[in-house]
Design a protein around this motif. Structure first.
Motif, PDB file in Angstrom:
ATOM      1  N   LYS A   1       0.873  -1.206  -0.051  1.00 29.47           N
ATOM      2  CA  LYS A   1       0.202  -0.278   0.034  1.00 29.47           C
ATOM      3  C   LYS A   1       0.932   1.159   0.070  1.00 29.47           C
ATOM      4  O   LYS A   1       1.632   1.568   0.990  1.00 29.47           O
ATOM      5  CB  LYS A   1      -0.993  -0.045   1.170  1.00 29.47           C
TER       6      LYS A   1
ATOM      7  N   LEU B   1       1.316   5.464  -0.010  1.00 31.45           N
ATOM      8  CA  LEU B   1       0.622   6.598   0.251  1.00 31.45           C
ATOM      9  C   LEU B   1       1.458   7.814  -0.293  1.00 31.45           C
ATOM     10  O   LEU B   1       2.626   7.950   0.166  1.00 31.45           O
ATOM     11  CB  LEU B   1       0.223   6.769   1.620  1.00 31.45           C
TER      12      LEU B   1
ATOM     13  N   ILE C   1      -2.816   5.413  -3.046  1.00 29.35           N
ATOM     14  CA  ILE C   1      -3.497   6.148  -2.511  1.00 29.35           C
ATOM     15  C   ILE C   1      -3.061   7.549  -2.616  1.00 29.35           C
ATOM     16  O   ILE C   1      -1.662   7.830  -2.361  1.00 29.35           O
ATOM     17  CB  ILE C   1      -3.579   6.014  -0.931  1.00 29.35           C
TER      18      ILE C   1
ATOM     19  N   GLU D   1      -2.834  11.396  -1.339  1.00 32.87           N
ATOM     20  CA  GLU D   1      -3.493  12.275  -0.520  1.00 32.87           C
ATOM     21  C   GLU D   1      -3.160  13.870  -1.058  1.00 32.87           C
ATOM     22  O   GLU D   1      -2.006  14.317  -0.928  1.00 32.87           O
ATOM     23  CB  GLU D   1      -2.604  12.259   0.878  1.00 32.87           C
TER      24      GLU D   1
ATOM     25  N   THR E   1      -4.663   5.068   7.852  1.00 37.56           N
ATOM     26  CA  THR E   1      -4.333   4.371   6.457  1.00 37.56           C
ATOM     27  C   THR E   1      -3.254   3.224   6.602  1.00 37.56           C
ATOM     28  O   THR E   1      -3.502   2.283   5.946  1.00 37.56           O
ATOM     29  CB  THR E   1      -3.845   5.305   5.611  1.00 37.56           C
TER      30      THR E   1
ATOM     31  N   PRO F   1       0.017   2.897   6.008  1.00 40.98           N
ATOM     32  CA  PRO F   1       0.583   2.433   4.560  1.00 40.98           C
ATOM     33  C   PRO F   1       1.941   1.532   4.706  1.00 40.98           C
ATOM     34  O   PRO F   1       2.697   1.602   5.851  1.00 40.98           O
ATOM     35  CB  PRO F   1       0.935   3.808   3.934  1.00 40.98           C
TER      36      PRO F   1
ATOM     37  N   ILE G   1       5.683   5.507   2.228  1.00 41.64           N
ATOM     38  CA  ILE G   1       5.025   6.921   2.033  1.00 41.64           C
ATOM     39  C   ILE G   1       6.192   7.417   1.143  1.00 41.64           C
ATOM     40  O   ILE G   1       7.383   7.433   1.467  1.00 41.64           O
ATOM     41  CB  ILE G   1       5.167   7.619   3.651  1.00 41.64           C
TER      42      ILE G   1
END
Length: 293
Positions: A29, A31, A59, A61, A93, A95, A98
């Protein structure tokens, strides 16, 4: 000073080969944080790179309220408006990786998200673009960065271009370009991070690794957005690497060489160098990566 050795990382890509039973959780995942008003495109390019290079979730942001909506042309990207409680949003979240900086801007909200990212534990962190400017201008961010590296060594990579490197080192870009090897080593010493100094023959170094130099790349890469897609590429590779025996150093090296090699491949096909676009490079990177599995 010992000259850098040539970067040879593409053979590591075979580790990303997926077993038949793998699912999106195994691919990680990612972010991505940025996209302030007027700069949403930077984060969208970063997200497109992460998606096409294999991240399980991507994702965005987004700091720009007008851009924080689903994009039908790239519906796979999960786009949301950046929360004013960055720390809580990161915790919720959870993650695996990042990346912060593309189009981030310098607002109070941008500062809050950078603080939260630097304080978020354990996961790999990719820092680029405006996030580097905030670190250069604010000693408290540099202190947080160093503290993070003391607790979680080898878990943060910076990807400055010569101007951003000059800002961090309190000099000018021509000085950086005049001695790029010294510059990248000074950045490592200043920040305790893995550093990829972008530009002709990108250099990568870290506190634990001597500098290596990418032999690939061409002047067609001198276009806005090319650095943003490198950030997304590294984030995607390291996200998959968590389950495929690749660390942040190895993933950063793969990202740098794959990015430059894809641009060279396109020029060899007479796509560029003039007019070469980041979107074309993203798709060529995907093609090359799959050929190398």
């Amino acid at each position: 000073m010992t000259p850098p050795t040539e970067l040879r990382s593409l053979e590591l890509i075979t580790r990303l080969k997926r077993a038949p039973s793998e699912h999106k959780g195994n691919a990680g995942k990612v972010l991505l944080i940025g996209g302030a008003p007027g700069m949403a495109g930077a984060l969208i390019l970063t997200g497109s790179a992460a998606l096409h290079l294999g991240a399980g979730w991507t994702i965005l942001e987004m700091l720009d309220p007008t851009a924080a909506h689903a994009m039908p042309e790239q519906a796979e990207l999960m786009v949301r408006l950046a929360s004013f409680n960055a720390q809580e949003q990161l915790k919720t979240t959870a993650p695996d990786v990042i990346a912060i900086g593309p189009g981030l801007g310098f607002s109070a909200l941008a500062r809050d998200w950078l603080t939260a990212s630097l304080c978020y534990p354990k996961v790999p962190l990719v820092i680029d673009a405006d996030a580097l400017g905030l670190i250069a201008d604010n000693p408290e961010f540099l202190d947080l960065l160093k503290q993070r590296n003391q607790v979680f060594p080898g878990m943060t990579v910076l990807t400055p271009h010569p101007g951003e490197a000059a800002h961090l080192l309190n000099t000018i870009a021509s000085v950086i370009q005049g001695d790029r090897l010294t510059a990248v080593l000074n950045l490592v010493k200043l920040t305790d991070c893995i550093v990829a100094l972008k530009g002709q023959h990108t250099l990568v170094a870290s506190p634990l690794h001597p500098a290596v130099q990418c032999a690939q790349g061409n002047p067609g890469m001198a276009v806005g957005g090319m650095g943003d897609i490198l950030t997304g590429t590294i984030a995607a590779i390291v996200a998959q690497g968590i389950h495929h025996n690749l660390n942040l150093w190895e993933s950063s090296c793969i990202g740098v060489q794959l990015h430059a090699s894809a641009a060279d491949s396109l020029v060899a096909q007479q796509i560029g160098p003039i007019g070469l676009t980041p979107t074309e490079v993203i798709l060529e990177m995907r093609s090359l990566l799959n050929k190398l599995l």
